[in-house]
Design a protein around this motif. Structure first.
Motif, short mmCIF file in Angstrom:
data_model
loop_
_atom_site.label_atom_id
_atom_site.label_comp_id
_atom_site.label_asym_id
_atom_site.label_seq_id
_atom_site.Cartn_x
_atom_site.Cartn_y
_atom_site.Cartn_z
N VAL A 97 -52.77 -39.07 -20.50
CA VAL A 97 -53.47 -37.80 -20.68
C VAL A 97 -52.95 -37.09 -21.93
CG1 VAL A 97 -53.94 -35.52 -19.70
CG2 VAL A 97 -53.88 -37.53 -18.21
N PRO A 98 -53.82 -36.76 -22.88
CA PRO A 98 -53.39 -36.04 -24.08
C PRO A 98 -52.81 -34.66 -23.70
CG PRO A 98 -55.61 -36.93 -24.38
CD PRO A 98 -55.27 -37.09 -22.93
N MET A 99 -51.82 -34.23 -24.43
CA MET A 99 -51.20 -32.95 -24.12
C MET A 99 -52.19 -31.80 -24.27
SD MET A 99 -48.30 -33.59 -22.94
CE MET A 99 -47.77 -31.89 -22.78
N ALA A 100 -53.16 -31.95 -25.15
CA ALA A 100 -54.17 -30.90 -25.30
C ALA A 100 -54.95 -30.72 -24.01
CB ALA A 100 -55.12 -31.25 -26.45
N GLU A 101 -55.26 -31.83 -23.33
CA GLU A 101 -55.98 -31.75 -22.05
C GLU A 101 -55.08 -31.15 -20.97
OE1 GLU A 101 -58.58 -32.04 -18.86
OE2 GLU A 101 -58.93 -31.97 -21.02
N ALA A 102 -53.81 -31.53 -20.97
CA ALA A 102 -52.86 -30.97 -20.00
C ALA A 102 -52.76 -29.45 -20.18
CB ALA A 102 -51.50 -31.61 -20.17
N ARG A 103 -52.65 -29.01 -21.42
CA ARG A 103 -52.56 -27.57 -21.69
C ARG A 103 -53.84 -26.85 -21.29
NH1 ARG A 103 -49.97 -29.67 -26.49
NH2 ARG A 103 -47.72 -29.22 -26.42
N HIS A 104 -54.99 -27.49 -21.54
CA HIS A 104 -56.25 -26.84 -21.18
C HIS A 104 -56.37 -26.67 -19.68
CE1 HIS A 104 -60.70 -26.58 -20.51
NE2 HIS A 104 -60.55 -25.71 -21.49
N GLN A 105 -55.90 -27.67 -18.91
CA GLN A 105 -55.96 -27.52 -17.46
C GLN A 105 -55.10 -26.37 -16.98
OE1 GLN A 105 -56.46 -30.08 -13.46
NE2 GLN A 105 -55.82 -31.13 -15.28
N PHE A 106 -53.94 -26.19 -17.61
CA PHE A 106 -53.11 -25.03 -17.27
C PHE A 106 -53.78 -23.73 -17.70
CE2 PHE A 106 -49.63 -27.70 -16.01
CZ PHE A 106 -48.85 -26.88 -15.20
N GLU A 107 -54.44 -23.73 -18.85
CA GLU A 107 -55.13 -22.52 -19.30
C GLU A 107 -56.19 -22.08 -18.29
OE1 GLU A 107 -54.76 -20.44 -21.74
OE2 GLU A 107 -53.22 -21.46 -22.89
N VAL A 108 -56.95 -23.04 -17.78
CA VAL A 108 -58.02 -22.71 -16.83
C VAL A 108 -57.45 -22.41 -15.45
CG1 VAL A 108 -60.08 -23.57 -15.66
CG2 VAL A 108 -59.71 -24.08 -18.08
N ASN A 109 -56.64 -23.33 -14.91
CA ASN A 109 -56.23 -23.25 -13.51
C ASN A 109 -55.11 -22.24 -13.24
OD1 ASN A 109 -58.02 -25.36 -13.34
ND2 ASN A 109 -56.60 -26.79 -12.39
N VAL A 110 -54.28 -21.97 -14.25
CA VAL A 110 -53.11 -21.11 -14.02
C VAL A 110 -53.16 -19.84 -14.88
CG1 VAL A 110 -50.59 -20.96 -14.05
CG2 VAL A 110 -51.71 -23.11 -13.43
N PHE A 111 -53.15 -20.02 -16.19
CA PHE A 111 -53.05 -18.85 -17.06
C PHE A 111 -54.29 -17.97 -16.98
CE2 PHE A 111 -50.26 -21.97 -19.45
CZ PHE A 111 -49.09 -21.47 -18.91
N GLY A 112 -55.46 -18.56 -16.79
CA GLY A 112 -56.67 -17.76 -16.63
C GLY A 112 -56.58 -16.87 -15.41
N ALA A 113 -56.15 -17.46 -14.28
CA ALA A 113 -56.00 -16.68 -13.05
C ALA A 113 -54.94 -15.60 -13.20
CB ALA A 113 -55.66 -17.61 -11.88
N ALA A 114 -53.83 -15.94 -13.84
CA ALA A 114 -52.75 -14.98 -14.01
C ALA A 114 -53.17 -13.82 -14.93
CB ALA A 114 -51.51 -15.68 -14.58
N ARG A 115 -53.85 -14.14 -16.02
CA ARG A 115 -54.26 -13.08 -16.95
C ARG A 115 -55.31 -12.17 -16.32
NH1 ARG A 115 -53.45 -8.95 -19.76
NH2 ARG A 115 -54.80 -8.61 -21.58
#
Length: 281
Positions: A97-115
């Motif tokens: 899995v490319p790190m860009a995809e890993a980061r995007h999943q965190f952006e959507v699933n975690v950081f989006g919810a937190a923000r």
């Protein structure tokens, strides 16, 4: 001009399909003024017929989230319930899995919810009441082959929810975690496509193809629970005088979480390989 409504106001993300769509309809039926948020507003047009207000929101875009929250306050003067449902599953071997995809999943699933939680909390604190509902997964308590990044996001959201519950209790705000099992939705197809894109050949091909086949199989979809089941659970939680901190619901959720708690790690590993059809060697 702000028009303060007497009906409680709920914001539901990821409302263009699946759990989010069903939750928006369920809360509207319960008497909430519902704002259904998603990137693809055109896919929510039918919700307007049920009195639901649709707004464009991308949980990876800070300006989009700020605009959405400001719009709700401008129109209704309050927010009482936030349902952080937006998310997706991206499977594949950690090595692939490319790190860009890993980061995007965190952006959507975690950081989006937190923000979004950060943006909504000041309005909940003013009322000294409100509920934040975070949709995690049984995947926030268990692990499956080739699901490292997805499970990492759900484990993270579980931890955030627990810490947040402690922080906001003095303000009369509650935090509730919903842990769905297998659900009939677009999620499985997206996850299967992701794993095929990165791990259908190479050293992890046998595992990748097995996981993709398991996710997209007719038997998996047949056994999976309808998203309306999760929506009814969310309605129960947000309308309860004293909600549970967690609700494990949907196909496989309770038994899988239980087995993860009682079985030794390597025994659970073997079980997961069998369930997904992944070869052990």
């Amino acid at each position: 001009m702000t028009t303060r409504t007497t009906a409680p106001v709920a914001l539901v993300t990821g409302a263009s399909s699946g759990i989010g769509e069903a939750t928006a309809l369920e809360l509207a039926e319960a008497g909430y003024t519902v704002y259904a948020a998603a990137r693809r507003v055109e896919r929510m047009a039918h919700l307007i017929e049920s009195g639901i207000r649709t707004i464009s929101m991308d949980v990876t875009d800070d300006a989009s989230m700020q605009e959405g929250v400001n719009k709700i306050i401008a129109e209704s003067g309050r927010i009482d319930v936030l349902v952080n449902n937006a998310g997706y599953g991206s499977y594949g071997a950690l090595e692939d899995v490319p790190m860009a995809e890993a980061r995007h999943q965190f952006e959507v699933n975690v950081f989006g919810a937190a923000r979004l939680t950060q943006l909504v909390l000041p309005h909940l604190r003013v009322n000294r009441a409100g509920k934040i509902v975070n949709i995690t997964s049984m995947g926030g308590k268990i692990h499956t082959p080739l699901g490292a990044w997805y499970h990492a996001t759900k484990f993270a959201l579980e931890a955030i929810s627990d810490c947040l519950r402690l922080e906001v209790k003095p303000f009369g705000i509650d935090v509730i975690v919903i842990e769905p099992g297998g659900i009939k939705s677009e999620w499985a197809g997206i996850a299967a496509g992701k794993v095929r894109a990165v791990s259908s050949d190479g050293p992890y091909a046998a595992q990748g193809n097995a996981v993709a086949d398991s996710l997209s199989s007719e038997s998996t979809q047949r056994r999976s629970s309808p998203p309306e089941l999760i929506a009814r659970t969310i309605r129960k939680a947000v309308t309860a005088r004293k909600a549970n901190t967690r609700y494990a619901v949907g196909f496989g959720a309770k038994p899988m979480i239980f087995l993860h708690q009682v079985l030794p790690d390597r025994t659970f590993d073997t079980l997961m390989r069998r369930v997904t059809g992944v070869p052990s060697a």
